[in-house]
Design a protein around this motif. Structure first.
Motif, mmCIF file in Angstrom:
data_model
loop_
_atom_site.group_PDB
_atom_site.id
_atom_site.type_symbol
_atom_site.label_atom_id
_atom_site.label_comp_id
_atom_site.label_asym_id
_atom_site.label_seq_id
_atom_site.Cartn_x
_atom_site.Cartn_y
_atom_site.Cartn_z
ATOM 1 N N SER A 105 1.077 -1.210 -0.025
ATOM 2 C CA SER A 105 0.104 -0.108 0.011
ATOM 3 C C SER A 105 0.918 1.201 -0.026
ATOM 4 O O SER A 105 2.046 1.386 0.505
ATOM 5 C CB SER A 105 -1.059 0.056 1.295
ATOM 6 N N LEU A 106 0.521 2.416 -0.911
ATOM 7 C CA LEU A 106 1.042 3.529 -0.742
ATOM 8 C C LEU A 106 0.195 4.460 0.153
ATOM 9 O O LEU A 106 -0.427 4.085 1.084
ATOM 10 C CB LEU A 106 1.408 4.064 -2.139
ATOM 11 N N ASN A 107 0.351 5.754 -0.004
ATOM 12 C CA ASN A 107 -0.197 6.639 0.857
ATOM 13 C C ASN A 107 -1.700 7.070 0.882
ATOM 14 O O ASN A 107 -2.268 7.775 1.611
ATOM 15 C CB ASN A 107 0.813 7.912 0.959
ATOM 16 N N SER A 108 -2.133 6.765 -0.394
ATOM 17 C CA SER A 108 -3.562 7.417 -0.732
ATOM 18 C C SER A 108 -4.583 6.777 0.428
ATOM 19 O O SER A 108 -5.687 7.623 0.542
ATOM 20 C CB SER A 108 -3.873 7.341 -2.048
ATOM 21 N N ASN A 109 -4.527 5.635 0.141
ATOM 22 C CA ASN A 109 -5.683 5.135 1.354
ATOM 23 C C ASN A 109 -5.363 3.861 1.880
ATOM 24 O O ASN A 109 -5.601 2.587 1.547
ATOM 25 C CB ASN A 109 -6.788 4.616 0.298
ATOM 26 N N ARG A 110 -4.439 3.924 2.894
ATOM 27 C CA ARG A 110 -3.956 2.799 3.593
ATOM 28 C C ARG A 110 -4.700 2.097 4.265
ATOM 29 O O ARG A 110 -4.893 0.743 4.518
ATOM 30 C CB ARG A 110 -2.708 3.126 4.457
ATOM 31 N N GLU A 111 -5.962 2.858 4.817
ATOM 32 C CA GLU A 111 -6.815 2.001 5.693
ATOM 33 C C GLU A 111 -7.693 1.083 4.777
ATOM 34 O O GLU A 111 -7.893 -0.063 5.284
ATOM 35 C CB GLU A 111 -7.933 3.076 6.194
ATOM 36 N N LEU A 112 -7.924 1.165 3.642
ATOM 37 C CA LEU A 112 -8.780 0.355 2.516
ATOM 38 C C LEU A 112 -7.622 -0.852 2.618
ATOM 39 O O LEU A 112 -8.328 -1.804 2.423
ATOM 40 C CB LEU A 112 -9.010 0.865 1.489
ATOM 41 N N ALA A 113 -6.537 -0.520 2.123
ATOM 42 C CA ALA A 113 -5.402 -1.639 1.831
ATOM 43 C C ALA A 113 -5.346 -2.609 3.007
ATOM 44 O O ALA A 113 -5.199 -3.745 2.806
ATOM 45 C CB ALA A 113 -4.073 -0.969 1.504
ATOM 46 N N GLU A 114 -5.224 -1.892 4.246
ATOM 47 C CA GLU A 114 -5.260 -2.845 5.453
ATOM 48 C C GLU A 114 -6.707 -3.617 5.619
ATOM 49 O O GLU A 114 -6.505 -5.024 6.166
ATOM 50 C CB GLU A 114 -5.040 -1.777 6.573
ATOM 51 N N GLU A 115 -7.409 -3.160 5.336
ATOM 52 C CA GLU A 115 -8.934 -4.052 5.417
ATOM 53 C C GLU A 115 -9.013 -4.941 4.429
ATOM 54 O O GLU A 115 -9.333 -6.137 4.573
ATOM 55 C CB GLU A 115 -10.070 -3.122 5.214
ATOM 56 N N MET A 116 -8.389 -4.683 3.325
ATOM 57 C CA MET A 116 -8.201 -5.550 2.194
ATOM 58 C C MET A 116 -7.409 -7.011 2.476
ATOM 59 O O MET A 116 -7.552 -8.009 2.316
ATOM 60 C CB MET A 116 -7.839 -5.174 1.100
ATOM 61 N N ALA A 117 -6.072 -6.518 3.378
ATOM 62 C CA ALA A 117 -5.128 -7.402 3.977
ATOM 63 C C ALA A 117 -5.855 -8.478 4.828
ATOM 64 O O ALA A 117 -5.407 -9.620 4.945
ATOM 65 C CB ALA A 117 -3.636 -6.811 4.043
ATOM 66 N N GLU A 118 -6.349 -7.696 5.748
ATOM 67 C CA GLU A 118 -7.203 -8.661 6.616
ATOM 68 C C GLU A 118 -8.227 -9.735 6.238
ATOM 69 O O GLU A 118 -8.173 -10.638 6.743
ATOM 70 C CB GLU A 118 -7.957 -7.538 7.575
ATOM 71 N N LEU A 119 -9.014 -9.160 5.237
ATOM 72 C CA LEU A 119 -9.876 -10.222 4.539
ATOM 73 C C LEU A 119 -9.242 -11.231 3.772
ATOM 74 O O LEU A 119 -9.285 -12.352 3.778
ATOM 75 C CB LEU A 119 -10.791 -9.312 3.658
ATOM 76 N N LEU A 120 -7.862 -11.009 3.087
ATOM 77 C CA LEU A 120 -7.157 -11.817 2.215
ATOM 78 C C LEU A 120 -6.418 -12.637 3.270
ATOM 79 O O LEU A 120 -5.831 -14.002 2.807
ATOM 80 C CB LEU A 120 -6.416 -11.091 1.341
#
Length: 316
Positions: A13-28
């Protein structure tokens, strides 16, 4: 849901939307890759990938939202670094693809920036694009690499279906939004209406008249994005004036620049439903705005791409 990720899978994840990336990582069921994004004193971006990506299938999550140019450069520099570090495949997950509104030459000597950004991504080393709701679906044709173009309409439809509103009508806020309105109307088994309007100046809207029956109905305006929110809020006022019982609004991308939040707060809109393709500070989002997550949609798409399964069921 449990996902089967192979050893060569990595997601950054880069800086624009890390919260969304973290949520995706948790689901994956994975961890985000380690990298640092810093700037030199003159503003130049420096990226350091802090783990091996050799032979890996890499997914990079980055919305190209404001500050748009900075986030685009972060993405391009990251992809160049991954390519030079011998990553096998580089899929960029772009929840919001900016510059897509300039998708043709409407006047002489205008650029086609949607194509320019596509060229830059391909040249940097991107091998696949995963996004949701291009401003113009034909922008997929600007790429010579695979593009998986998801839709946020089912997410919005599911939310409104659970609200169990009666006598609803789906409203296209402009002529170009009729196809989108028909898709939402089909999922909610509702009729559609159209706000026929003209735009005298850039970022200004003038309502002409409403086509369709909205008398005494719960109107739901749908669009792909809300920038300054002038089109949607002025449309809501027109619907109320013409006899709508209540007005709701929804879109996939909450750009919300300039006076958008103030306009929404003071508008006739009862509830504005958006997704989290673009990050906004929670304290700046008023209670009138409801934010839904696209993380489950993107996580399922990433799993399908990684495991070489069809992504097409997600388009339905």
């Amino acid at each position: 849901m449990s996902y089967n990720l192979k050893k060569n899978f990595k997601m950054f994840s880069l800086n624009s939307n890390r919260e969304l990336a973290e949520e995706m990582a948790e689901l994956l069921g994975c961890e985000l890759g380690k990298c640092s994004v810093t700037q030199f004193s003159d503003g130049e971006i420096q990226i350091n990938i802090e783990e091996s990506v050799r032979g890996s299938e890499v997914f990079v999550v980055q919305s190209t939202s404001a500050p748009t140019n900075e986030h685009i450069m972060e993405l391009l520099i990251m992809v160049d670094a991954l390519k030079r570090a011998s990553a096998k495949e580089i899929t960029v997950v772009v929840p919001y693809y900016s510059y897509a509104r300039q998708d043709r030459k409407a006047r002489s000597r205008e650029p086609i920036t949607a194509k320019l950004i596509a060229n830059l991504m391909e040249k940097s080393g991107v091998t696949r694009i995963l996004t949701v709701d291009f401003h113009a679906p034909q922008a997929q044709g600007f790429f010579d690499i695979p593009v998986d173009h998801l839709s946020g309409i089912p997410i919005l439809a599911e939310y409104f279906e659970k609200k169990d509103l009666e006598d609803i009508v789906i409203v296209a806020p402009h002529n170009g939004g009729v196809v989108r309105a028909r898709k939402l109307a089909s999922l909610l088994h509702a009729p559609i209406a159209l706000i026929d309007r003209r735009r005298p100046e850039h970022d200004e809207s003038a309502i002409m008249h409403i086509i369709g029956n909205i008398q005494g109905k719960n109107a739901i305006i749908v669009d792909d994005l809300a920038d300054t929110a002038g089109t949607i809020t002025s449309g809501a006022s027109a619907l109320i004036e013409e006899g709508a019982k209540a007005v709701y609004a929804c879109c996939t991308h909450p750009v919300f620049s300039g006076p958008a939040i103030e306009r929404i707060n003071s508008s006739a809109i009862k509830e504005f439903v958006v997704t989290n393709t673009i990050k906004h500070e929670a304290e700046k989002i008023p209670s009138k705005i409801t934010v839904l997550s696209v993380a489950p949609l993107f996580s399922e798409a990433i799993n399908r791409i990684h495991n070489e399964k069809a992504v097409s069921p997600l388009f339905e």
